[in-house]
Structure formats: structure tokens, C-alpha cells
Write an enzyme that holds these catalytic residues in place. Sequence first.
Site, PDB file in Angstrom:
ATOM      1  N   CYS A   2       0.847  -1.185   0.000  1.00 29.60           N
ATOM      2  CA  CYS A   2       0.000   0.000   0.000  1.00 29.60           C
ATOM      3  C   CYS A   2       0.884   1.236   0.000  1.00 29.60           C
ATOM      4  CB  CYS A   2      -0.860   0.046   1.260  1.00 29.60           C
ATOM      5  SG  CYS A   2      -1.759  -1.479   1.527  1.00 29.60           S
ATOM      6  N   ARG A  27       1.310   1.816  -5.885  1.00 25.07           N
ATOM      7  CA  ARG A  27       1.512   0.861  -4.785  1.00 25.07           C
ATOM      8  C   ARG A  27       0.205   0.169  -4.369  1.00 25.07           C
ATOM      9  NH1 ARG A  27       6.310   1.459  -2.369  1.00 25.07           N
ATOM     10  NH2 ARG A  27       5.548   0.187  -0.661  1.00 25.07           N
ATOM     11  N   TRP A  74      -3.899  -1.838  -1.470  1.00 24.48           N
ATOM     12  CA  TRP A  74      -3.921  -3.021  -2.332  1.00 24.48           C
ATOM     13  C   TRP A  74      -4.228  -4.170  -1.388  1.00 24.48           C
ATOM     14  CZ3 TRP A  74      -1.059  -7.630  -3.156  1.00 24.48           C
ATOM     15  CH2 TRP A  74      -1.236  -8.215  -4.412  1.00 24.48           C
ATOM     16  N   ASN A 100       1.145  -0.211   6.080  1.00 23.99           N
ATOM     17  CA  ASN A 100       1.555  -0.956   4.892  1.00 23.99           C
ATOM     18  C   ASN A 100       2.329  -2.168   5.373  1.00 23.99           C
ATOM     19  OD1 ASN A 100       2.423  -1.822   2.366  1.00 23.99           O
ATOM     20  ND2 ASN A 100       4.211  -0.471   2.395  1.00 23.99           N
ATOM     21  N   GLY A 101       1.882  -3.361   4.986  1.00 27.75           N
ATOM     22  CA  GLY A 101       2.559  -4.580   5.420  1.00 27.75           C
ATOM     23  C   GLY A 101       1.547  -5.606   5.871  1.00 27.75           C
ATOM     24  N   GLU A 481      10.587 -12.609 -21.387  1.00 29.90           N
ATOM     25  CA  GLU A 481      10.248 -11.265 -20.932  1.00 29.90           C
ATOM     26  C   GLU A 481       9.135 -10.659 -21.805  1.00 29.90           C
ATOM     27  OE1 GLU A 481      10.365  -9.512 -18.513  1.00 29.90           O
ATOM     28  OE2 GLU A 481      10.069  -7.474 -19.201  1.00 29.90           O
ATOM     29  N   LYS A 485       5.428  -9.504 -20.453  1.00 32.84           N
ATOM     30  CA  LYS A 485       4.927  -8.131 -20.625  1.00 32.84           C
ATOM     31  C   LYS A 485       3.562  -8.146 -21.291  1.00 32.84           C
ATOM     32  CE  LYS A 485       6.989  -6.337 -19.007  1.00 32.84           C
ATOM     33  NZ  LYS A 485       7.992  -6.025 -18.028  1.00 32.84           N
ATOM     34  N   GLU A 488       0.737  -9.578 -18.893  1.00 32.55           N
ATOM     35  CA  GLU A 488       0.330  -8.787 -17.732  1.00 32.55           C
ATOM     36  C   GLU A 488      -0.484  -7.553 -18.095  1.00 32.55           C
ATOM     37  OE1 GLU A 488       3.473  -6.996 -15.286  1.00 32.55           O
ATOM     38  OE2 GLU A 488       4.811  -7.091 -16.992  1.00 32.55           O
ATOM     39  N   HIS A 504       8.864 -31.271 -28.922  1.00 31.09           N
ATOM     40  CA  HIS A 504       8.683 -32.182 -27.788  1.00 31.09           C
ATOM     41  C   HIS A 504       7.319 -31.985 -27.128  1.00 31.09           C
ATOM     42  CE1 HIS A 504      12.776 -33.482 -28.270  1.00 31.09           C
ATOM     43  NE2 HIS A 504      13.131 -32.210 -28.353  1.00 31.09           N
ATOM     44  N   LYS A 603       2.670  -2.574  -8.236  1.00 30.21           N
ATOM     45  CA  LYS A 603       4.034  -2.316  -8.660  1.00 30.21           C
ATOM     46  C   LYS A 603       5.054  -2.962  -7.753  1.00 30.21           C
ATOM     47  CE  LYS A 603       7.295  -0.416 -11.046  1.00 30.21           C
ATOM     48  NZ  LYS A 603       7.638  -1.137 -12.295  1.00 30.21           N
TER      49      LYS A 603
HETATM   50  C1  F6R Z   1       6.722  -7.159 -14.602  1.00 28.89           C
HETATM   51  C2  F6R Z   1       7.186  -6.688 -13.310  1.00 28.89           C
HETATM   52  C3  F6R Z   1       7.378  -7.668 -12.219  1.00 28.89           C
HETATM   53  C4  F6R Z   1       8.601  -7.277 -11.374  1.00 28.89           C
HETATM   54  C5  F6R Z   1       8.699  -8.186 -10.148  1.00 28.89           C
HETATM   55  C6  F6R Z   1       9.929  -7.864  -9.312  1.00 28.89           C
HETATM   56  O1  F6R Z   1       6.613  -6.119 -15.514  1.00 28.89           O
HETATM   57  O2  F6R Z   1       7.397  -5.524 -13.124  1.00 28.89           O
HETATM   58  O3  F6R Z   1       7.504  -8.974 -12.715  1.00 28.89           O
HETATM   59  O4  F6R Z   1       9.752  -7.384 -12.164  1.00 28.89           O
HETATM   60  O5  F6R Z   1       7.560  -8.038  -9.358  1.00 28.89           O
HETATM   61  O6  F6R Z   1       9.898  -6.558  -8.840  1.00 28.89           O
HETATM   62  P1  F6R Z   1      11.204  -5.836  -8.347  1.00 28.89           P
HETATM   63  O7  F6R Z   1      12.105  -5.701  -9.531  1.00 28.89           O
HETATM   64  O8  F6R Z   1      10.761  -4.523  -7.801  1.00 28.89           O
HETATM   65  O9  F6R Z   1      11.815  -6.733  -7.307  1.00 28.89           O
END
Ligand code: F6R
Length: 608
Positions: A2, A27, A74, A100-101, A481, A485, A488, A504, A603
Amino acid sequence: MCGIVGYVGSRQAQNVIIEGLEKLEYRGYDSSGIAVVHENSINTAKFKGRLSVLDNFTKENPITGNVGIGHTRWATHGAPSDINSHPHLNNKETIAVVHNGIIENYLTLKEELQSKGYQFVSETDTEVIAHIVDYYYEGDLMEAVFKAIKKLKGAYALGVIAKDSPGEMIAVRKESPLIVGLSEDGNYIASDVPAILNYTRDVYFLDNGEVVRLKPSGVEIFDFDKNPVDKEVHTVEWSVEAATKGGYEHFMLKEVYEQPQAIKETLTRRIDEDGYIKLDDIKLSAEDLNSINKIYIVACGTAYHAGKIGKLAIEKLAKIPVETDIASEFRYSDPFVDKNTLLILVSQSGETADTLAALREAKRKGARVLSITNVVGSSIARESDDVFYTWAGPEVAVASTKAYTTQLIAFYMVALNMAIKKGTITKELYFEVLDEMKTLSSKVESLLENVDAEKSIAERIKDKSSLFYLGRGADYQTALEGSLKLKEISYIFTEAFAAGELKHGTIALIEEGTPVVAIATQKDLVGKMISNIKEVKARGAYVYAIATEGETEIKKVADEVIYIPETLDILKPVLSVIPTQLIAYYTSLAKGIDVDKPRNLAKSVTVE
Ligand code: F6R
């Protein structure tokens, strides 16, 4: 997970808090709330939904007062709802808390408090904090908070205010991030720097186990045993502009376009007068490196994908065996780690709970820890022995882009640095790679000049139910990757496959019209990729290829090709990922999805 903002001073707290929460929506954004002390009461407004709901309400019904706390949520315990939104209050509504936590022992505490007559209204873990502070409150808010935190187990950043202590706010940090901002007009708490940049650049990065008393005139910091703590004030260099959208429709697009600059920053500020890489925060000597017999690279999500490329670079250049693992797996796998192991952690936020736990597990076993992170003063940075800051600037969009490409740059630099110290590469090769790295920024720029191909692909895949990414070697890692992207932010089911594995099993999924993105940039593997493209084409796939300029065979087999500029194979992931980011962005846009805040995601993942 949060966002928290708090203020004590001469301004109207509501304005400072709502403005700060806007910067922290990344957040958490399923609900938000505010509590302000005013004329012998605490006035609260809190709502399920985006921050705009709270903003509209408080515009029409201003909550006056100069001391307040706010929160953007969140959900972890209890679904998003008005009641579950923070701040949470004690039964007399004289104490308000934002958190937050996660409070791990909240159920036990709840039972204890209920047996003492406390009534609970929400399903949250946070509400216990308001009641415990109430239980201990005898006119001194800080004293009550000190007693309350002795009862709490888990992770928490807290902001606490009380009607009967009207000129102050108490903040606590344990595991979850929290900073304190200082200014003439008052003092602030926030989960992250952008929330308060409009008011101050002078901040304290709180450490775990610190309690702060904020008054309009100043702040005092203590450890959990009430000993005063002397901390250094940091001056934040990020501009307010850097922390906002800067004219782009979405943070993600802004961050994609910031990559040339971010790559340049990360690289060029670390080259010394003799042209060598200089890594100030990495103290690994040649002797240290020679004693390391294994490297583990551990991270989550996109950062993990960067780690997979890091493995290729370190093994190729520094000749040290590297294993990679996902942090949530590593921490529970009793990893084979000892004092001769170097753990490299990758984390944009520096606060990811699983990555932090992996760090602590490896340290417990005696490993040395080097972290690659974007956030100065983050938990992971502070607990590591060595740090590489990516200097990408704040990344706000949930989908990570510029953090990823700068993490790749970080890995190349770390690998080169290790290699030259260990003597595993020649000076010629060292400078060949480094010189080529200096061209990457402008090559990324050229890829961003014309995005028509990616826009048109997005239009054609937006209604598809599935899509496959294929690659070999480094291209397979880019495929992983690219696929993450796209899934998500477009919600299309996508998967990445090592192209050699197709026969396979995976090839059974290909049918007429299945879109396939085939990444084929690695010189030694292009021939093999051409065969794989033919295999999927023969089963009806429509193939979009990503290849290197000058390569002439791919266009004979793929339906469409996006070309990246020529560079060394090892560096190509920095370029080949760009079209995949753009395809994901424009597909999300074409589907009308909230690009920066896709569903179910946040995030910064500061819970397990
Ligand atoms: C995808 C994304 C997540 C982060 C993951 C790790 O676009 O952003 O997969 O890469 O949650 O986050 P960090 O890098 O902050 O540890």
C-alpha cells in the site's frame, strides 16, 4: 502492499495527503482514505475504488486540519471495501492508523482484544493496531505506540495520529518502506519519494526498527528500545517532472521512451578517465572474486529475466558458474550456498518481499550479496554488501521496462568488471564490449523512432486468445520477458518456448492463424530458428519475427519482420526487447486496458 502519506505542519493536511497519494497509486489503488485531526476530533473519509473517489468527495466536503494521514490500498486481508479501507480507528474514534505490510499474529491479537471488549468492524489485520494503541494510550502517543509494536509480529510501516495528541504524528518502520520528509512548512512521512517531492527534497530513509515522532517544528527518531537515533539527511535528486507522466499518455510509454537516457545514465557515469568501468559501491576485489566458486542470481518476474541474461554475460566473460532462481523458490529450497557463493539480487523496487527473504537466507548461510536495484536506500540495497544502482529514475508503470534494460546494462558492467579483475578476458575484448555498449542508447532511440509495425501487430493480435513467443539462447530469455509483458497488460494468454523444445510437445498448440513472435537475433542460432519458423508456419502459424538488420533469410520464411540494429550478440537483448515492450503496450491500449495499472497487479510486491 500500500502507499502511506502523512503530514504535520502549517498547511492543510488534506491537500498534501491527496496529492501525495496520487503519486503512490502504483503501490495500491483498490481503495483509499484520509484521517485528519481537527478541533478535538478525528475526521475521516475512506472509500473503495480509485483515489479519484476520495479526491472528489474531499473536494466537495473538505476535511480541515494540519495533521493527517492517508493511505492507498492493495488488499491483502479483506476485500476492497469502504470499511476495510485505511485509516483504521479505535472504537472511540480518537486514534487513527495507516499501515503498509502484514501483521502475522493479528488473529491472536484480535481475540485478546475482543476479550477485553474491543469491537472490530473490518476484516483487516491493521485494525488490531488501532485498538492496541488505544489500549496503551495514557496521554503519550509515542509511548503507546512503543508498547503496541512490542505486540506486533510481521511487516509494517505505520502512521498514527490521536485526537488527544493533536500536534504530532508517530511513524514506525519495520520491513515495509517508509521515508520522512523535512521542510520549513512541516514534516512528512511517505512510502516513497515522489509522494512528497512537491514539498521537499530533504529526507530520512528510515531503517528497520525505527520510530519517529513528527511535529511541525521537527522530528525525533528512536530505535525500538527508545534510544535516540542520529541519521543523515539525504537530498533527493529526482525531479518532480521525472516522477510524473511528462506529457505521455501512460507512465509505461514514458518509461519506454526514457530508456535511451536511462541506459546512458547507468553506463556513462561509471566510466573513469582511463575509460574503465568504475563501480564505487562494489568492493569485490580480485582476491574476493577468486574465492567465489559459484554465483546465484535470484529475483522475481522481469528482474529474474534480466538475471537470466546476466548469467549468460557473467559465464561468458568472467567464467564463473552461475545458477539462477526465482526468489520465492530459492528461499525455501535450502539452496547450496556458503561463504564462497556470491548472491546477486535484482530488484527494481529493492523492496520485493521474496527477494529480500532470499537475501537474508543467503546471508545467514554466509554468502556475500550484491544487489542490482533502482531505489537508493531501499531495504535490499541497505542489507547488501555491494550495490549497483541502475539510475533509471522512478518506474511507476506496473509493467517494468526501463528498469529491465538498465538491469541488463548493470549485468554487462558487473561481468566486464569481474572479467578484467580476474583476467578472464583480454583488454581488447573488454573495450570492444564496452565501446559497443556505448552505442546501445542511440540504437534503442532509433528503434523508438518508428513504432508503426508494433502498432499494426497490436491491432491484429488484440482479439486473439493466445500467442506464442519463441527464441533460442539469449533470444529465449527475451521471449520470456516479451511474453510476461504481453500477458500482464493485455490479458492475452501467452507463453514463451525455447524453440528447440517445440517438437517435444508445444507444437501441438499451433493451429491455423496462431500468432507467433519468433526472436532470431543470435548469429549462431538463426539457421535453427529459421527451421523452427518453418515448422510452425507449416501448421498454420502467422509469424512475426524480430531479427537483426542485414539478415536476409528470415524475411523469406516469416510473415513480417521487425529489424533491430546490429550489435554484439551478447548485447542484443537490450535491443530485441524494445519491440516486445511496444507490442505489449499498444495491444493493451487497443484493448482499452488501464495500461499502467493492470488488474490484480501492484508495482511493488512487499508481501510473500
Ligand atoms: C513485470 C514486473 C514484475 C517485477 C517483479 C519484481 O513487468 O514488473 O515482474 O519485475 O515483481 O519486482 P522488483 O524488480 O521490484 O523486485
